[in-house]
Design a protein around this motif. Structure first.
Motif, PDB file in Angstrom:
ATOM      1  N   GLN A 139      27.538  11.912  57.091  1.00  0.00           N
ATOM      2  CA  GLN A 139      28.295  10.318  58.253  1.00  0.00           C
ATOM      3  C   GLN A 139      27.169  10.304  59.656  1.00  0.00           C
ATOM      4  O   GLN A 139      26.729  11.593  59.784  1.00  0.00           O
ATOM      5  CB  GLN A 139      29.718  11.495  58.909  1.00  0.00           C
ATOM      6  CG  GLN A 139      30.539   9.824  60.127  1.00  0.00           C
ATOM      7  CD  GLN A 139      32.136  10.548  59.642  1.00  0.00           C
ATOM      8  OE1 GLN A 139      31.950  11.592  60.095  1.00  0.00           O
ATOM      9  NE2 GLN A 139      33.041   9.211  59.753  1.00  0.00           N
ATOM     10  N   GLU A 196      34.220   9.336  69.969  1.00  0.00           N
ATOM     11  CA  GLU A 196      34.970   8.762  69.209  1.00  0.00           C
ATOM     12  C   GLU A 196      34.649   8.626  67.662  1.00  0.00           C
ATOM     13  O   GLU A 196      33.684   9.069  67.684  1.00  0.00           O
ATOM     14  CB  GLU A 196      34.456   7.154  69.973  1.00  0.00           C
ATOM     15  CG  GLU A 196      34.835   7.014  71.065  1.00  0.00           C
ATOM     16  CD  GLU A 196      34.810   4.935  71.119  1.00  0.00           C
ATOM     17  OE1 GLU A 196      34.577   4.480  69.912  1.00  0.00           O
ATOM     18  OE2 GLU A 196      33.551   5.497  72.578  1.00  0.00           O
ATOM     19  N   GLU A 197      35.989   8.314  67.068  1.00  0.00           N
ATOM     20  CA  GLU A 197      35.789   9.290  65.071  1.00  0.00           C
ATOM     21  C   GLU A 197      36.055   7.136  65.152  1.00  0.00           C
ATOM     22  O   GLU A 197      37.125   6.234  65.901  1.00  0.00           O
ATOM     23  CB  GLU A 197      36.629   9.749  65.075  1.00  0.00           C
ATOM     24  CG  GLU A 197      36.542  11.322  65.689  1.00  0.00           C
ATOM     25  CD  GLU A 197      37.333  11.752  64.834  1.00  0.00           C
ATOM     26  OE1 GLU A 197      37.846  11.825  62.750  1.00  0.00           O
ATOM     27  OE2 GLU A 197      37.898  12.818  65.107  1.00  0.00           O
ATOM     28  N   HIS A 198      35.151   7.154  64.457  1.00  0.00           N
ATOM     29  CA  HIS A 198      35.606   5.505  63.611  1.00  0.00           C
ATOM     30  C   HIS A 198      35.730   5.649  62.012  1.00  0.00           C
ATOM     31  O   HIS A 198      34.891   6.389  60.960  1.00  0.00           O
ATOM     32  CB  HIS A 198      34.337   4.451  64.053  1.00  0.00           C
ATOM     33  CG  HIS A 198      34.857   3.718  65.429  1.00  0.00           C
ATOM     34  ND1 HIS A 198      35.516   3.137  65.765  1.00  0.00           N
ATOM     35  CD2 HIS A 198      33.831   4.761  66.886  1.00  0.00           C
ATOM     36  CE1 HIS A 198      35.035   3.133  67.603  1.00  0.00           C
ATOM     37  NE2 HIS A 198      34.922   3.802  67.860  1.00  0.00           N
ATOM     38  N   LYS A 199      35.985   4.561  61.070  1.00  0.00           N
ATOM     39  CA  LYS A 199      35.157   4.175  60.207  1.00  0.00           C
ATOM     40  C   LYS A 199      34.279   4.224  59.705  1.00  0.00           C
ATOM     41  O   LYS A 199      33.199   2.785  60.242  1.00  0.00           O
ATOM     42  CB  LYS A 199      36.436   2.962  59.056  1.00  0.00           C
ATOM     43  CG  LYS A 199      37.129   3.333  57.798  1.00  0.00           C
ATOM     44  CD  LYS A 199      37.798   2.270  57.847  1.00  0.00           C
ATOM     45  CE  LYS A 199      37.841   2.742  56.229  1.00  0.00           C
ATOM     46  NZ  LYS A 199      39.109   1.017  54.821  1.00  0.00           N
ATOM     47  N   GLY A 200      33.535   5.333  58.999  1.00  0.00           N
ATOM     48  CA  GLY A 200      31.819   5.147  58.579  1.00  0.00           C
ATOM     49  C   GLY A 200      30.929   5.494  59.768  1.00  0.00           C
ATOM     50  O   GLY A 200      30.314   5.867  59.274  1.00  0.00           O
ATOM     51  N   TYR A 201      31.406   5.675  60.806  1.00  0.00           N
ATOM     52  CA  TYR A 201      30.470   6.769  62.103  1.00  0.00           C
ATOM     53  C   TYR A 201      30.857   7.155  63.231  1.00  0.00           C
ATOM     54  O   TYR A 201      32.062   6.693  63.494  1.00  0.00           O
ATOM     55  CB  TYR A 201      29.601   5.204  62.519  1.00  0.00           C
ATOM     56  CG  TYR A 201      30.011   4.140  63.567  1.00  0.00           C
ATOM     57  CD1 TYR A 201      30.441   4.509  64.560  1.00  0.00           C
ATOM     58  CD2 TYR A 201      30.916   3.231  62.616  1.00  0.00           C
ATOM     59  CE1 TYR A 201      31.035   3.371  65.562  1.00  0.00           C
ATOM     60  CE2 TYR A 201      31.718   2.398  63.535  1.00  0.00           C
ATOM     61  CZ  TYR A 201      31.719   2.523  64.800  1.00  0.00           C
ATOM     62  OH  TYR A 201      31.789   1.540  66.236  1.00  0.00           O
TER      63      TYR A 201
END
Ligand code: SAM
Length: 399
Positions: A21, A40-45
């Motif tokens: 990731q 922060e957690e995001h879709k893809g990163y």
């Protein structure tokens, strides 16, 4: 998580990888091995802060400000990097954006301005917490971090007793250190600034460059690039209080969306052959307005003549234009505006950019239309932060 940190990316962080990731890591430097905490957690990163440095870069220095730390003030991204490393960081980001978004290899380097990189900020917007104290915002947050001093603020701003008292009735406190005289808390009153050999009078909310050397540095580069002739006609788009119109020394049409900016230009350039249009650039060029809020406003022009309402694009598109200055906000200009400028057939454009990604995208549009990059300079007008300013000369096809 433990990470080995890679190259800097646009936005004040470095890129790392963890179990496949992508992680954008703040408070780290390229090559460092760090313990990072995910913010922060995001879709893809993921976004993360380096909270412990296991192997430090030789470019690392102790951040002079006690608030330039993970979870504290979000203003300075690069205080932990030496001055040279900060320039290398910004240079790497600019070249990478040009390569990736404009598909252009460039050996441009971000240049330092005089000074030690502290005490340069002539405009500070302090925020006021619900509890009544003033401070600065945490990174990507509305949380107000209490501070006792901001080291990048001008010394005269640091001396004002803003941070030591309570502010029960306001949300923001704007402080300005004008070209002459001491810093002041501004609310409504005009401020005087000197640049390009002239005096400008602006309302507190009108745009003005923040570094004391910025206005003169940018104006000198724009003039050096465009080499305006006195008989030529210019468009000064996103013109603010009129810095570039004043510096060009030829007649110009200035377009500025904010009423305070347009008013400042009218007041400050009344003796020059400058027509001020209060309008978005899109609207002044006859395009549908992309921005809400400005959609209903009729542009108005003033310039040596009594004030009258005009349709902005009539004022702009009638007549010859030789040179154009573009100084948009961080969103850039956009392909539609670039195409309209191309169709107006000026000989050259000076593009003043505060966001390298938006600039690189707009540059690609110009290049696809046959324009050539005739020169490029970049300046570190915001030491300790990831921001910088780029000025480019674009030459029309066949010129
Ligand atoms: C980076 S500032 C440059 C101002 C001026 N050239 C200077 O150097 O002081 C950008 C200016 O564009 C104005 N602006 C933002 N969006 C605009 C738009 N769509 N059309 C016209 N002006 C806009 C802002 O109000 C601001 O004054």
């Amino acid at each position: 998580m433990e990470l080995v940190v890679g190259a800097p990316a646009h936005g004040g962080h470095c890129v790392a990888r963890h179990e496949g990731q992508v992680v954008f890591v703040r408070h780290a430097l390229p090559g460092e091995r760090v313990i990072a905490e995910v913010t922060e957690e995001h879709k893809g990163y993921l976004r993360a802060d380096a909270v412990e440095i296991l192997e430090a870069s030789p470019d690392r220095v102790p951040a002079p400000c006690p608030y330039a730390r993970p979870d504290l003030c979000g203003g300075c991204d690069l205080q932990h990097a030496s001055p040279r490393a900060q320039l290398e960081w910004k240079t790497a980001v600019l070249r990478e954006q040009l390569q990736r978004l404009a598909r252009l290899g460039s050996d441009v380097s971000v240049e330092a301005l005089p000074g030690d990189g502290f005490g340069w900020r002539t405009r500070v917007r302090y925020r006021v917490a619900a509890a009544g104290y003033a401070g600065l915002l945490k990174h990507r947050s509305n949380e107000v971090v209490p501070i006792d001093r901001c080291l990048i603020a001008h010394p005269s701003i640091q001396e004002l007793p803003v941070l030591a008292r309570q502010w029960p009735d306001v949300d923001v406190i704007d402080v300005v250190k004008p070209s002459e005289g001491p810093a002041q808390v501004v609310s409504g009153q005009a401020v005087r600034e000197r640049a390009a050999g002239r005096e400008f009078e602006l309302g507190a909310s009108a745009f003005w460059q923040v570094h004391p050397d910025a206005a003169d540095t940018l104006a000198a580069t724009v003039v050096e690039f465009l080499r305006p002739e006195p008989h030529e006609r210019a468009w000064d788009l996103y013109g603010g209080a009129g810095l570039f119109s004043a510096a060009l020394g030829c007649s110009s049409v200035l377009v500025e969306a904010s009423p305070e900016g347009a008013e400042a230009a009218r007041r400050s350039l009344a003796d020059l052959p400058v027509t001020v249009i209060e309008s978005t650039v899109e609207r002044a060029l006859g395009l549908a307005d992309a921005r809400r809020g400005h959609a209903g406003r009729q542009p108005a022009a003033v310039g040596g003549r009594p004030r009258r309402d005009v349709r902005g694009h009539e004022a702009l598109l009638h007549g010859q234009v030789d040179i154009v200055v573009l100084d948009p906000p961080r969103t850039g200009v956009g392909a539609r505006v670039v195409k309209m400028i191309h169709e107006a057939r000026p000989r050259a454009v000076a593009y003043v950019a505060c966001d390298p990604a938006a600039f690189a995208r707009d540059l690609r549009t110009f290049l696809d239309l046959g324009w050539k990059l005739g020169g490029i300079r970049a300046y570190d007008l915001f030491p300790q932060t990831h921001h910088f300013e780029t000025v480019a000369l674009l030459e029309a096809p066949g010129s």
